[in-house]
Structures are given as C-alpha cells and as structure tokens.
Design an enzyme around this catalytic site. Structure first.
Site, PDB file in Angstrom:
ATOM      1  N   LYS A 144       0.822  -1.200   0.000  1.00 48.48           N
ATOM      2  CA  LYS A 144       0.000   0.000   0.000  1.00 48.48           C
ATOM      3  C   LYS A 144       0.863   1.259   0.000  1.00 48.48           C
ATOM      4  O   LYS A 144       0.406   2.339  -0.343  1.00 48.48           O
ATOM      5  CB  LYS A 144      -0.882   0.022   1.265  1.00 48.48           C
ATOM      6  CG  LYS A 144      -1.837  -1.107   1.403  1.00 48.48           C
ATOM      7  CD  LYS A 144      -2.575  -0.981   2.749  1.00 48.48           C
ATOM      8  CE  LYS A 144      -3.319  -2.235   3.067  1.00 48.48           C
ATOM      9  NZ  LYS A 144      -3.866  -2.158   4.463  1.00 48.48           N
ATOM     10  N   GLY A 145       2.110   1.133   0.430  1.00 49.42           N
ATOM     11  CA  GLY A 145       2.930   2.305   0.739  1.00 49.42           C
ATOM     12  C   GLY A 145       3.073   3.332  -0.365  1.00 49.42           C
ATOM     13  O   GLY A 145       3.186   4.525  -0.092  1.00 49.42           O
ATOM     14  N   GLU A 178       7.889   2.500  -5.974  1.00 50.88           N
ATOM     15  CA  GLU A 178       7.947   2.011  -4.595  1.00 50.88           C
ATOM     16  C   GLU A 178       8.124   3.209  -3.647  1.00 50.88           C
ATOM     17  O   GLU A 178       8.718   4.219  -4.015  1.00 50.88           O
ATOM     18  CB  GLU A 178       9.131   1.017  -4.524  1.00 50.88           C
ATOM     19  CG  GLU A 178       9.443   0.380  -3.223  1.00 50.88           C
ATOM     20  CD  GLU A 178       8.330  -0.431  -2.585  1.00 50.88           C
ATOM     21  OE1 GLU A 178       7.285   0.161  -2.308  1.00 50.88           O
ATOM     22  OE2 GLU A 178       8.552  -1.620  -2.293  1.00 50.88           O
ATOM     23  N   ASP A 179       7.596   3.081  -2.456  1.00 53.34           N
ATOM     24  CA  ASP A 179       7.743   4.170  -1.489  1.00 53.34           C
ATOM     25  C   ASP A 179       9.183   4.267  -0.980  1.00 53.34           C
ATOM     26  O   ASP A 179       9.807   5.321  -1.011  1.00 53.34           O
ATOM     27  CB  ASP A 179       6.756   4.014  -0.320  1.00 53.34           C
ATOM     28  CG  ASP A 179       6.768   2.609   0.295  1.00 53.34           C
ATOM     29  OD1 ASP A 179       7.546   1.744  -0.153  1.00 53.34           O
ATOM     30  OD2 ASP A 179       5.983   2.374   1.233  1.00 53.34           O
ATOM     31  N   ASP A 187      14.619  -0.558   1.308  1.00 51.63           N
ATOM     32  CA  ASP A 187      15.400  -0.737   2.535  1.00 51.63           C
ATOM     33  C   ASP A 187      16.398  -1.872   2.302  1.00 51.63           C
ATOM     34  O   ASP A 187      17.487  -1.655   1.778  1.00 51.63           O
ATOM     35  CB  ASP A 187      14.421  -1.029   3.674  1.00 51.63           C
ATOM     36  CG  ASP A 187      15.080  -1.111   5.042  1.00 51.63           C
ATOM     37  OD1 ASP A 187      16.231  -0.671   5.187  1.00 51.63           O
ATOM     38  OD2 ASP A 187      14.429  -1.627   5.986  1.00 51.63           O
ATOM     39  N   LYS A 206      16.823   3.993   1.124  1.00 51.33           N
ATOM     40  CA  LYS A 206      17.418   3.891   2.472  1.00 51.33           C
ATOM     41  C   LYS A 206      18.473   2.793   2.422  1.00 51.33           C
ATOM     42  O   LYS A 206      18.150   1.625   2.352  1.00 51.33           O
ATOM     43  CB  LYS A 206      16.315   3.571   3.481  1.00 51.33           C
ATOM     44  CG  LYS A 206      16.728   3.778   4.918  1.00 51.33           C
ATOM     45  CD  LYS A 206      15.533   3.773   5.846  1.00 51.33           C
ATOM     46  CE  LYS A 206      15.071   2.368   6.166  1.00 51.33           C
ATOM     47  NZ  LYS A 206      13.992   2.358   7.176  1.00 51.33           N
ATOM     48  N   PHE A 244      13.363   4.620  10.950  1.00 50.16           N
ATOM     49  CA  PHE A 244      12.100   4.095  10.462  1.00 50.16           C
ATOM     50  C   PHE A 244      11.172   5.271  10.180  1.00 50.16           C
ATOM     51  O   PHE A 244      10.880   6.073  11.056  1.00 50.16           O
ATOM     52  CB  PHE A 244      11.474   3.133  11.469  1.00 50.16           C
ATOM     53  CG  PHE A 244      10.282   2.434  10.899  1.00 50.16           C
ATOM     54  CD1 PHE A 244      10.447   1.351  10.049  1.00 50.16           C
ATOM     55  CD2 PHE A 244       8.998   2.877  11.184  1.00 50.16           C
ATOM     56  CE1 PHE A 244       9.349   0.714   9.486  1.00 50.16           C
ATOM     57  CE2 PHE A 244       7.891   2.246  10.632  1.00 50.16           C
ATOM     58  CZ  PHE A 244       8.069   1.162   9.781  1.00 50.16           C
ATOM     59  N   ASP A 252       3.602   3.455   6.591  1.00 53.47           N
ATOM     60  CA  ASP A 252       2.882   3.163   7.831  1.00 53.47           C
ATOM     61  C   ASP A 252       3.774   2.585   8.914  1.00 53.47           C
ATOM     62  O   ASP A 252       4.870   2.071   8.652  1.00 53.47           O
ATOM     63  CB  ASP A 252       1.790   2.122   7.557  1.00 53.47           C
ATOM     64  CG  ASP A 252       2.373   0.714   7.354  1.00 53.47           C
ATOM     65  OD1 ASP A 252       3.294   0.582   6.532  1.00 53.47           O
ATOM     66  OD2 ASP A 252       1.933  -0.222   8.040  1.00 53.47           O
ATOM     67  N   ARG A 306      -0.235   6.661   7.625  1.00 54.38           N
ATOM     68  CA  ARG A 306      -0.113   6.815   6.168  1.00 54.38           C
ATOM     69  C   ARG A 306      -0.618   8.173   5.697  1.00 54.38           C
ATOM     70  O   ARG A 306      -0.179   8.697   4.676  1.00 54.38           O
ATOM     71  CB  ARG A 306      -0.922   5.735   5.434  1.00 54.38           C
ATOM     72  CG  ARG A 306      -0.398   4.325   5.606  1.00 54.38           C
ATOM     73  CD  ARG A 306      -1.098   3.408   4.600  1.00 54.38           C
ATOM     74  NE  ARG A 306      -0.981   1.999   4.950  1.00 54.38           N
ATOM     75  CZ  ARG A 306       0.053   1.220   4.627  1.00 54.38           C
ATOM     76  NH1 ARG A 306       1.075   1.718   3.975  1.00 54.38           N
ATOM     77  NH2 ARG A 306       0.075  -0.053   4.975  1.00 54.38           N
TER      78      ARG A 306
HETATM   79  P1  5GP Z   1      12.725  -3.987   1.768  1.00 53.77           P
HETATM   80  O1  5GP Z   1      12.212  -5.261   1.170  1.00 53.77           O
HETATM   81  O2  5GP Z   1      13.510  -3.148   0.783  1.00 53.77           O
HETATM   82  O3  5GP Z   1      13.496  -4.231   3.030  1.00 53.77           O
HETATM   83  O4  5GP Z   1      11.514  -3.153   2.260  1.00 53.77           O
HETATM   84  C1  5GP Z   1      10.466  -2.948   1.451  1.00 53.77           C
HETATM   85  C2  5GP Z   1       9.247  -2.412   2.132  1.00 53.77           C
HETATM   86  O5  5GP Z   1       9.379  -2.302   3.543  1.00 53.77           O
HETATM   87  C3  5GP Z   1       8.990  -1.016   1.652  1.00 53.77           C
HETATM   88  O6  5GP Z   1       8.306  -1.032   0.457  1.00 53.77           O
HETATM   89  C4  5GP Z   1       8.189  -0.442   2.764  1.00 53.77           C
HETATM   90  O7  5GP Z   1       6.838  -0.760   2.556  1.00 53.77           O
HETATM   91  C5  5GP Z   1       8.754  -1.147   3.992  1.00 53.77           C
HETATM   92  N1  5GP Z   1       9.735  -0.253   4.649  1.00 53.77           N
HETATM   93  C6  5GP Z   1      11.084  -0.252   4.547  1.00 53.77           C
HETATM   94  N2  5GP Z   1      11.628   0.740   5.278  1.00 53.77           N
HETATM   95  C7  5GP Z   1      10.593   1.383   5.851  1.00 53.77           C
HETATM   96  C8  5GP Z   1      10.485   2.520   6.710  1.00 53.77           C
HETATM   97  O8  5GP Z   1      11.445   3.182   7.109  1.00 53.77           O
HETATM   98  N3  5GP Z   1       9.214   2.877   7.076  1.00 53.77           N
HETATM   99  C9  5GP Z   1       8.102   2.204   6.661  1.00 53.77           C
HETATM  100  N4  5GP Z   1       6.923   2.649   7.089  1.00 53.77           N
HETATM  101  N5  5GP Z   1       8.160   1.136   5.846  1.00 53.77           N
HETATM  102  C10 5GP Z   1       9.388   0.740   5.445  1.00 53.77           C
HETATM  103 MG    MG Z   2       4.322  -1.135   5.857  1.00 53.22          MG
HETATM  104 MG    MG Z   3       6.505  -0.374  -0.125  1.00 51.37          MG
END
Ligand code: 5GP
Ligand code: MG
Ligand code: MG
Length: 172
Positions: A40-41, A96-97, A100, A128, A149, A156, A162
C-alpha cells in the site's frame, strides 16, 4: 509515546516528485510506459507522480508485504495482489515508497520480468541504504536517507500514519 522527527515536508516532497517526474518523462518520451505501484505504501507517491507526467502512461498495482507490524524486513515476500495489465513487450517502471533491504524489489523485478516486460526499472521516493542486502539498483531515487524508520506520505507503522502529508522519523 514515539517521537516524530520531521524528515521531509510536504513542500519538499512536492519538489522531489516534480523533479523525478521530469526525468522519467525525458527518458521515456516517445515510448510506452506502465507504472506499477507497490501497495500500500506507494499509493500517494504514485498518485502525485503520475499527475506530474507529461507523457501518456498506464497504471497498475501489485501488493507485496513482508513487514507485518515489525520495522525490519522478514525477507519473506508475500504477493497479495498481482498485476492485471498485459505488460508483455512493455516498458515497466516499478514505483515504490522506500527501498530498505531491497528484498521486496529483487523479488518484484524478477516477477515482472517473468511476464515478458521489455524493460523493468525502479523509481523510489526514498532510497534507504543502511540495511541493503541485495545489489538492486534504484534507477530513480528522489531522496537518499541513511537510517531510521519513516512514516507518513503513504508509509505506515502497523497501518497507522499513512495519511500524514510529510515524512517523519518515528523514534521509539
Ligand atoms: P525492503 O524489502 O527493501 O526491506 O523493504 C520494502 C518495504 O518495507 C517497503 O516497500 C516499505 O513498505 C517497507 N519499509 C522499509 N523501510 C521502511 C520505513 O522506514 N518505514 C516504513 N513505514 N516502511 C518501510
Ligand atoms: Mg508497511
Ligand atoms: Mg513499499
């Protein structure tokens, strides 16, 4: 109570979105483009981004989750909703939002390629890098943040925050 430390104001986000939309339009001018938002992000980012585009685009969504109510990726990506458009032979930009660990995007890039997309690139509001576990390349990153975070503007914590127009570092 967690503390909310401002990271990006709504005005700064607007500037970043306008900038990245311009770059994308320059690069894809004269070519087809499908934006695939990651729910949803990315719902707010994609809706702002597409309204600053000056080239025609098609829009679809996937929903992927790995987080639950935690603040770090489990690495187990669950695809809750798949794309509906036929993207065979098309240029796809995954929207993508925040990236990470990169695990979600690594999974999604391969998944989208599996439908026969001609090109697959990535646009993220926030890159990030602190916890990156993959060699995924974010083609269009609006902003690099090293740690913390973040919540707001679609992001969220346990489905909360959100709706905040700006982005905040949530400090527990
Ligand atoms: P990844 O797979 O790259 O570790 O993370 C992907 C998803 O984790 C992102 O699309 C996001 O929805 C969530 N995410 C990663 N870092 C953050 C953060 O700092 N805050 C929030 N709210 N969601 C995050
Ligand atoms: Mg989330
Ligand atoms: Mg996301």
């Amino acid at each position: 109570m967690p503390e909310f430390i401002p990271v990006l104001t709504r005005e700064r986000i607007e500037e970043l979105v306008v900038g990245v939309a311009g770059k994308i339009c320059d690069d894809y001018k004269g070519r087809d483009l499908v934006l695939v938002g990651v729910l949803k992000g990315a719902f707010i980012f994609l809706s702002d981004l597409c309204r600053h585009m000056t080239i025609p685009v098609q829009i679809d969504f996937v929903e992927a989750s790995s987080y639950g109510a935690e603040t770090s990726s489990s690495g187990n990506i669950k695809l809750n909703k798949d794309i509906e458009l036929d993207i065979e032979g098309k240029n796809v930009l995954i929207v993508e939002d925040i990236v990470d660990t990169g695990l979600t995007l690594s999974y999604l890039v391969e998944h989208i390629k599996g439908f026969g997309a001609k090109t697959v690139k990535i646009c993220a509001l926030i890159d990030k890098r602190e916890r990156r576990e993959t060699d995924i390349l974010v083609d269009y990153a609006c902003c690099v943040v090293n740690a913390g975070f973040l919540v707001g503007y679609g992001l969220d914590y346990a489905e909360n925050y959100r709706e905040l127009p700006g982005i905040f570092h949530l400090k527990f």
